[in-house]
Design a protein around this motif. Structure first.
Motif, PDB file in Angstrom:
ATOM      1  N   GLY A  51      47.541  49.860  46.087  1.00  0.00           N
ATOM      2  CA  GLY A  51      47.353  48.898  45.006  1.00  0.00           C
ATOM      3  C   GLY A  51      48.304  49.142  43.847  1.00  0.00           C
TER       4      GLY A  51
ATOM      5  N   GLY B 130      50.917  46.478  42.829  1.00  0.00           N
ATOM      6  CA  GLY B 130      50.794  46.009  41.452  1.00  0.00           C
ATOM      7  C   GLY B 130      52.133  46.032  40.732  1.00  0.00           C
TER       8      GLY B 130
ATOM      9  N   TYR C  36      54.060  43.163  42.101  1.00  0.00           N
ATOM     10  CA  TYR C  36      53.541  41.896  41.593  1.00  0.00           C
ATOM     11  C   TYR C  36      54.031  41.621  40.169  1.00  0.00           C
ATOM     12  CZ  TYR C  36      50.363  42.042  45.600  1.00  0.00           C
ATOM     13  OH  TYR C  36      49.839  42.090  46.872  1.00  0.00           O
ATOM     14  N   ASN C  37      54.232  42.672  39.392  1.00  0.00           N
ATOM     15  CA  ASN C  37      54.831  42.497  38.067  1.00  0.00           C
ATOM     16  C   ASN C  37      56.203  41.842  38.180  1.00  0.00           C
ATOM     17  OD1 ASN C  37      53.108  43.444  35.917  1.00  0.00           O
ATOM     18  ND2 ASN C  37      53.370  45.516  36.685  1.00  0.00           N
TER      19      ASN C  37
ATOM     20  N   PHE D  20      48.523  45.966  34.726  1.00  0.00           N
ATOM     21  CA  PHE D  20      48.396  45.175  35.953  1.00  0.00           C
ATOM     22  C   PHE D  20      48.479  46.058  37.197  1.00  0.00           C
ATOM     23  CE2 PHE D  20      49.513  41.415  33.289  1.00  0.00           C
ATOM     24  CZ  PHE D  20      48.387  40.685  33.595  1.00  0.00           C
ATOM     25  N   GLU D  21      49.227  47.146  37.115  1.00  0.00           N
ATOM     26  CA  GLU D  21      49.268  48.100  38.226  1.00  0.00           C
ATOM     27  C   GLU D  21      47.899  48.739  38.426  1.00  0.00           C
ATOM     28  OE1 GLU D  21      53.984  49.251  37.444  1.00  0.00           O
ATOM     29  OE2 GLU D  21      52.368  50.604  36.808  1.00  0.00           O
TER      30      GLU D  21
ATOM     31  N   THR E 257      45.321  46.094  39.757  1.00  0.00           N
ATOM     32  CA  THR E 257      45.472  45.854  41.195  1.00  0.00           C
ATOM     33  C   THR E 257      44.891  47.004  41.998  1.00  0.00           C
ATOM     34  OG1 THR E 257      47.546  44.674  40.733  1.00  0.00           O
ATOM     35  CG2 THR E 257      47.117  45.282  43.016  1.00  0.00           C
TER      36      THR E 257
ATOM     37  N   PHE F  74      41.622  46.717  44.431  1.00  0.00           N
ATOM     38  CA  PHE F  74      41.803  47.047  45.848  1.00  0.00           C
ATOM     39  C   PHE F  74      40.771  48.100  46.277  1.00  0.00           C
ATOM     40  CE2 PHE F  74      46.253  45.869  47.570  1.00  0.00           C
ATOM     41  CZ  PHE F  74      46.162  44.603  47.029  1.00  0.00           C
TER      42      PHE F  74
ATOM     43  N   LEU G 125      41.748  41.218  49.528  1.00  0.00           N
ATOM     44  CA  LEU G 125      43.011  41.773  49.025  1.00  0.00           C
ATOM     45  C   LEU G 125      44.028  40.661  48.751  1.00  0.00           C
ATOM     46  CD1 LEU G 125      43.436  44.974  51.239  1.00  0.00           C
ATOM     47  CD2 LEU G 125      42.305  44.714  49.028  1.00  0.00           C
TER      48      LEU G 125
ATOM     49  N   ILE H   3      42.952  39.007  45.437  1.00  0.00           N
ATOM     50  CA  ILE H   3      43.350  39.867  44.314  1.00  0.00           C
ATOM     51  C   ILE H   3      44.843  39.722  44.049  1.00  0.00           C
ATOM     52  CG2 ILE H   3      43.618  42.262  43.553  1.00  0.00           C
ATOM     53  CD1 ILE H   3      41.072  42.845  45.285  1.00  0.00           C
ATOM     54  N   SER H   4      45.630  39.744  45.103  1.00  0.00           N
ATOM     55  CA  SER H   4      47.086  39.638  44.961  1.00  0.00           C
ATOM     56  C   SER H   4      47.481  38.317  44.319  1.00  0.00           C
ATOM     57  CB  SER H   4      47.754  39.763  46.339  1.00  0.00           C
ATOM     58  OG  SER H   4      47.440  41.009  46.943  1.00  0.00           O
TER      59      SER H   4
ATOM     60  N   ILE I 190      46.446  38.342  40.535  1.00  0.00           N
ATOM     61  CA  ILE I 190      47.313  39.202  39.711  1.00  0.00           C
ATOM     62  C   ILE I 190      48.658  38.525  39.463  1.00  0.00           C
ATOM     63  CG2 ILE I 190      48.610  41.365  39.667  1.00  0.00           C
ATOM     64  CD1 ILE I 190      45.705  41.806  39.073  1.00  0.00           C
TER      65      ILE I 190
END
Length: 254
Positions: free
Chosen positions: A13, A17, A20-21, A79-80, A83, A87, A104, A107-108, A111
């Motif tokens: 995660g 994360g 995802y940023n 955000f990391e 996530t 998770f 999951l 969540i992804s 985020i």
């Protein structure tokens, strides 16, 4: 053994994360997520591997670019951590089952769209198309009960938000409308209505608080994606409890 799986999920995660940023910010700004390499937006210093360790690099560098000293936004480690935490707790809520994959993915999605919406008040079409394609396929192999509930929910979610967008004359963005199509595939028909209710409630509370602090003017646009995402997570994990509560409320009222 199960404890190691939770550790793996947490680390996984953190890594996702961090990615995802990049996805949320770059796509919101119309940039590629592949090139150029991660760099400081102020001095363009290319980040080395040890500067890209989720959360820990931020702590070791004291929240500043090593090259120019510019402050690094706290949103990156937040955000990391968000996530990684989501998770990790997901198996506790849905179990070690096929449903964990859907959790999951939700969540992804939440985020990424939260990051992009906060960055530029945009929910990128590339993100929506990616998750829509995946969920349309996954629902074939991991169907809802009944199987058509997810697909009907996607249609209802899209049309409902489209109607609100038309009536409000721009009060709801196109990204929000398309997002509800995808969320329908996750939460089903009941979940769509629950999600809209809670998203509106969260947005209203936020707006009232910001207006009380004089940090928000009437009719000033705000990113609604984060509230939709938060509501979707609440509903996804607690839909059964919410349904029981509504049934109890209905029985009491009559």
């Amino acid at each position: 053994m199960e404890f190691l799986l939770y550790i793996y999920l947490f680390v996984f995660g953190l890594i996702l994360g961090s990615f995802y940023n990049v996805v949320g910010i770059r796509l919101a700004n119309g940039e590629s997520i592949v090139t150029p390499r991660s760099h400081c937006p102020r001095c363009n210093h290319q980040l080395m591997a040890w500067e890209l360790i989720p959360v820990f690099s931020y702590i070791f560098q004291r929240g500043k670019c090593k090259n120019c000293g510019t402050s690094i936004s706290i949103k990156y480690p937040l955000f990391e951590c968000a996530t990684a935490t989501l998770f990790t707790i997901s198996p506790l809520l849905v179990g070690w089952s096929k449903e964990l994959l859907i959790a999951l993915l939700l969540i992804s999605l939440v985020i990424i769209i939260t990051i992009s919406d906060l960055e530029k008040m945009i929910i990128p079409n590339k993100v929506l198309l990616f998750f829509a394609g995946i969920m349309l396929i996954i629902r074939i192999f991991i169907p809802t009960e009944p199987w058509w509930d997810a697909y009907l929910a996607a249609i209802i979610g899209f049309l409902l938000l489209l109607l609100i967008a038309i009536v409000s004359k721009g009060g709801m963005g196109g990204g929000d409308v398309k997002l509800f199509f995808i969320l329908g595939l996750f939460v089903g028909v009941k979940g769509v209505f629950f999600t809209l209710f809670f998203a509106s409630l969260f947005g209203l509370i936020y707006g009232l608080i910001m207006m009380a602090k004089q940090k928000l003017q009437r009719k000033q646009p705000i990113p609604f994606g984060p509230f939709i995402g938060l509501a979707a997570l609440v509903v996804y994990y607690m839909e059964e409890e919410l349904s029981v509560f509504l049934d109890w409320l209905w029985n009491v009222s009559i």
